[in-house]
Scaffold this motif. Structure first.
Motif, PDB file in Angstrom:
ATOM      1  N   GLY A 116       0.831  -1.193   0.000  1.00  0.00           N
ATOM      2  CA  GLY A 116       0.000   0.000   0.000  1.00  0.00           C
ATOM      3  C   GLY A 116       0.868   1.246   0.000  1.00  0.00           C
ATOM      4  N   ILE A 117       0.323   2.351   0.520  1.00  0.00           N
ATOM      5  CA  ILE A 117       1.049   3.627   0.495  1.00  0.00           C
ATOM      6  C   ILE A 117       1.308   4.159   1.894  1.00  0.00           C
ATOM      7  N   MET A 196       8.095  10.771  -1.751  1.00  0.00           N
ATOM      8  CA  MET A 196       7.884  11.661  -2.886  1.00  0.00           C
ATOM      9  C   MET A 196       6.986  11.015  -3.937  1.00  0.00           C
ATOM     10  N   TYR A 197       7.084   9.716  -4.068  1.00  0.00           N
ATOM     11  CA  TYR A 197       6.306   9.003  -5.089  1.00  0.00           C
ATOM     12  C   TYR A 197       4.831   8.983  -4.721  1.00  0.00           C
ATOM     13  N   VAL A 198       4.530   8.573  -3.496  1.00  0.00           N
ATOM     14  CA  VAL A 198       3.140   8.560  -3.024  1.00  0.00           C
ATOM     15  C   VAL A 198       3.156   8.465  -1.503  1.00  0.00           C
ATOM     16  N   ALA A 199       2.582   9.468  -0.834  1.00  0.00           N
ATOM     17  CA  ALA A 199       2.522   9.477   0.625  1.00  0.00           C
ATOM     18  C   ALA A 199       1.558  10.561   1.078  1.00  0.00           C
ATOM     19  N   ARG A 200       1.050  10.390   2.285  1.00  0.00           N
ATOM     20  CA  ARG A 200       0.201  11.413   2.895  1.00  0.00           C
ATOM     21  C   ARG A 200       1.013  12.334   3.787  1.00  0.00           C
ATOM     22  N   PHE A 201       2.056  11.798   4.402  1.00  0.00           N
ATOM     23  CA  PHE A 201       2.901  12.574   5.298  1.00  0.00           C
ATOM     24  C   PHE A 201       4.362  12.252   5.014  1.00  0.00           C
TER      25      PHE A 201
END
Length: 250
Positions: A116-117, A196-201
């Motif tokens: 997941g992310i 940087m690719y995919v994250a909320r924090f």
């Protein structure tokens, strides 16, 4: 000699900062794309005092710490086993050398599909980045233990445990610390890249957002903060590595 080298390094850094400031102030470089240090540094200080940014930075630091706590003992154990067992070493060490030569960023989509992310994905990718360099460095450390020392230890009746604790460990420790230092660099890089690719924090998420929204002072301030923290960790481990090496040859 050591003081002279430090002075040269400081002069080089100061010269680069002054050149950056001059180029931005005189419009040799577009200040909208490369704001001068006199703008970036105050923004960096402001970010460090901002509670929201502290949360993002804390998320990244926590992910990096968890990843290295997993990668360091795991990579060390694998490296020791592969060198101590000729069969396993011949079977699996080429795999580690092969993967170590491949840019790890190409595997990031796989980690997103598997984990997941969220937090788990960042930690897993950080472990993946650090693991291979630690395994290879540990293998080199074990293989590099002087054979004469091992023969002397066995001649005096040392048990396998005593040989490992008194001879192997002392001889291997500087290289193990070097592997940990390099693994930490790869770990930090991996976690920030994953953010940087995919994250909320996370710090990487803020860098990506600032870049996409053309907030250049904040972007360079975030890069500066990441660079300073990485340098501090690297130099702390390097200092420990030097002290251990000096103790060995005392």
């Amino acid at each position: 000699m050591g003081r002279r080298i430090v002075l040269i390094q400081v002069a080089l850094i100061v010269g680069m900062v002054l050149a950056w400031e001059f180029a931005s102030r005189t419009a040799l470089l577009d200040p909208r794309l490369l704001p001068p240090p006199s703008v970036v540094v105050p923004v960096a200080v402001s970010l460090l005092g901002d509670a929201g940014f502290q949360r993002h930075l804390g998320t990244t630091v926590w992910q990096v710490l968890v990843a290295i706590v997993i990668a360091a003992p795991l990579g060390t154990a694998i490296g020791i086993v592969l060198v101590e067992s000729p069969y396993l070493g011949k079977a699996f060490m080429p795999f580690f050398n092969f993967i170590a030569a491949v840019p790890k960023s190409v595997f990031l989509p796989v980690f997103i599909l598997l984990f997941g992310i969220g937090f788990d994905q960042k930690v897993a990718f950080g472990v993946f980045q650090a693991l291979f360099v630690i395994v290879i460095t540990t293998g080199a450390a074990v293989a590099g233990v002087p054979a004469d020392l091992l023969r002397i230890a066995r001649a005096y009746g040392a048990t396998r445990w005593q040989t490992w604790s008194e001879v192997h460990w002392n001889a291997m420790l500087p290289l193990l610390l070097e592997g940990l230092r390099l693994g930490m660099i790869f770990n930090i890089t991996g976690v920030i890249f994953a953010e940087m690719y995919v994250a909320r924090f996370g710090l990487g998420q803020r860098l990506a957002t600032w870049g996409q929204s053309f907030q250049m002072p904040e972007l360079y301030a975030g890069i500066l903060i990441a660079a300073v923290l990485s340098i501090m960790v690297n130099e702390a481990l390097r200092l420990l590595e030097r002290r251990v090496g000096a103790w060995r040859h005392a």
